[in-house]
Design a protein around this motif. Structure first.
Motif, short mmCIF file in Angstrom:
data_model
loop_
_atom_site.label_atom_id
_atom_site.label_comp_id
_atom_site.label_asym_id
_atom_site.label_seq_id
_atom_site.Cartn_x
_atom_site.Cartn_y
_atom_site.Cartn_z
N GLN A 38 44.09 17.91 53.16
CA GLN A 38 43.51 17.17 52.44
C GLN A 38 43.36 17.40 50.77
O GLN A 38 43.42 16.68 50.01
CB GLN A 38 42.10 16.89 52.83
N LEU A 39 42.92 18.46 50.56
CA LEU A 39 43.06 19.10 49.43
C LEU A 39 44.38 19.08 48.60
O LEU A 39 44.47 18.47 47.52
CB LEU A 39 42.87 20.79 49.29
N ARG A 40 45.57 19.30 49.50
CA ARG A 40 46.83 19.06 48.68
C ARG A 40 46.86 17.51 48.41
O ARG A 40 47.65 17.28 47.21
CB ARG A 40 48.03 19.44 49.63
N VAL A 41 46.67 16.62 49.33
CA VAL A 41 46.83 15.25 48.92
C VAL A 41 45.87 14.99 47.84
O VAL A 41 46.07 13.69 46.67
CB VAL A 41 46.55 14.37 49.87
N LEU A 42 44.82 15.08 47.75
CA LEU A 42 43.96 15.26 46.48
C LEU A 42 44.43 15.65 45.10
O LEU A 42 44.42 14.92 44.09
CB LEU A 42 42.47 15.66 46.63
N ILE A 43 45.23 16.78 45.36
CA ILE A 43 45.69 17.33 44.15
C ILE A 43 46.70 16.57 43.60
O ILE A 43 46.91 16.19 42.40
CB ILE A 43 46.16 18.77 44.42
N GLU A 44 47.50 16.05 44.59
CA GLU A 44 48.64 15.10 44.15
C GLU A 44 48.30 13.94 43.61
O GLU A 44 49.14 13.33 42.85
CB GLU A 44 49.70 14.69 45.51
N ARG A 45 47.10 13.35 44.25
CA ARG A 45 46.61 12.15 43.43
C ARG A 45 45.99 12.28 41.96
O ARG A 45 45.52 11.36 41.38
CB ARG A 45 45.59 11.48 44.35
#
Length: 356
Positions: A239-246
């Protein structure tokens, strides 16, 4: 250092806890001495003078009012109309603080730039108004989708679709399941109005579904790391990685049970559990390591979010002690620019991008 805190329940404290936030924390706690209706009585950490003392000149300030169905044991309102009315009382509190010169609303690029100039020109913070960006924690009070535009008109700029338990539009902490039937419609209207999606409190199913269908700006105002404290309230590394990507910024929260593992609410204490700001930095550092940089973490303290000194880092007596973080971060090897990113710049860049 001028600092931004992306999550404070100021109006809830004023109206439900009956705290006069224009007083010092010492004065608030003195008035609550001997009261036992809430576990955090006489243990407050937040007031407007303390924000100024800590250089915290801009906050994301919430409205919050949960609707509860007859089978829902959580505290809340018995109809969406009652929940809406509660949020309007909270809005009236912020407006009263504006009229008194204590606060000023920040809702677009022009007001953001004006407020930053005010706080960063070297003037004494003791006399400056606290800027606030209005956020809604849980969308239950949005009676129907048409009410979202009404809320935008009075300044709502960020929204978390759920809080704890099942919500009318999405499922929150300790619940399971995807978006409710009107959830996607809510997100579509948020996207049209350019309201920031606050992913905080979305359960895993609703989180992934929301991020899949929402194409606007996303942040997480107050969240920590599941890898360090294993609970569904926290974000997993995926979840943190996808937030970072966004391009999201995640606000580090100061609720003790989110910082150290094994906390038992009502029994554990911060000193006994070794809960201090160093342990909060563990969560900040974990996100920085995942990102490979310091651009995706900020402060979202949630201090006095239905807890007080009995359930926050033991080296935090008032919110002004957030000012201890820069020296602690420097000891961890963070550069001056990294520290500035974490204390304010990441939120500023996010807002300028979202509102440009």
């Amino acid at each position: 250092m001028f600092t931004i805190d992306a999550h404070l329940d100021l109006s809830m404290n004023a109206l439900e806890w009956n705290r006069d936030l224009t007083l010092t924390v010492k004065e608030i706690n003195a008035r609550e001495k001997g009261q036992h209706d809430k576990p955090d009585r006489a243990k407050a950490t937040v007031s407007l003078p303390e924000l100024r003392m800590g250089g915290i000149g801009l906050v994301v300030a919430t409205q919050i009012a949960r609707y509860v169905a007859p089978d829902n044991p959580l505290p809340g309102w018995h109809s969406p109309a009652q929940a809406w009315a509660q949020t309007q009382g909270q809005l009236a509190y912020y407006k009263a603080m504006e009229d008194a010169g204590e606060m000023v609303q920040v809702k677009d690029l022009s007001s953001l730039e004006s407020h930053l100039r005010l706080w960063m020109d070297g003037s004494s913070a003791r006399s400056l108004p606290i800027g606030y960006i209005l956020s809604l924690e849980g969308a239950d009070s949005i009676i129907d989708i048409s009410y979202l535009e009404k809320a935008y008109a009075y300044g709502l700029r960020a929204l978390g679709p759920a809080h704890y338990g099942p919500g009318r539009y999405a499922m929150g902490t300790d619940a399971t399941g995807g978006l409710r039937p009107k959830g996607k419609e809510l997100l579509k209207e948020m996207e049209r109005l350019n309201i920031i999606l606050d992913a905080t409190h979305l359960c895993d199913d609703s989180f992934w579904e929301a991020l899949d269908c929402f194409k606007g700006h996303v942040w997480a105002s107050h969240n920590n790391c599941r890898a360090l404290v294993n609970h569904n309230r926290q974000f997993s590394d995926d979840q943190l990685r996808v937030l970072i990507e966004r391009g999201a910024v995640i606000g580090a929260a100061m609720d003790a049970w989110m910082i150290v593992p094994g906390w038992v609410r009502g029994k554990s204490d911060p000193v006994g559990m070794g809960c201090n700001l160093e342990r909060l930095i563990d969560h900040i550092d974990h996100i920085c390591q995942l990102a490979g940089n310091s651009y995706h973490v900020g402060i979202g303290s949630d201090l006095d979010g239905a807890f007080g000194r009995e359930q926050c880092p033991y080296d935090v007596e008032t919110i002004a002690d957030i000012g201890k973080l820069p020296s602690l971060l420097a000891k961890r090897g963070y550069s001056e620019q990294d520290i500035s990113n974490l204390m304010r710049d990441n939120w500023i860049r996010f807002l300028m991008r979202a509102w440009s």
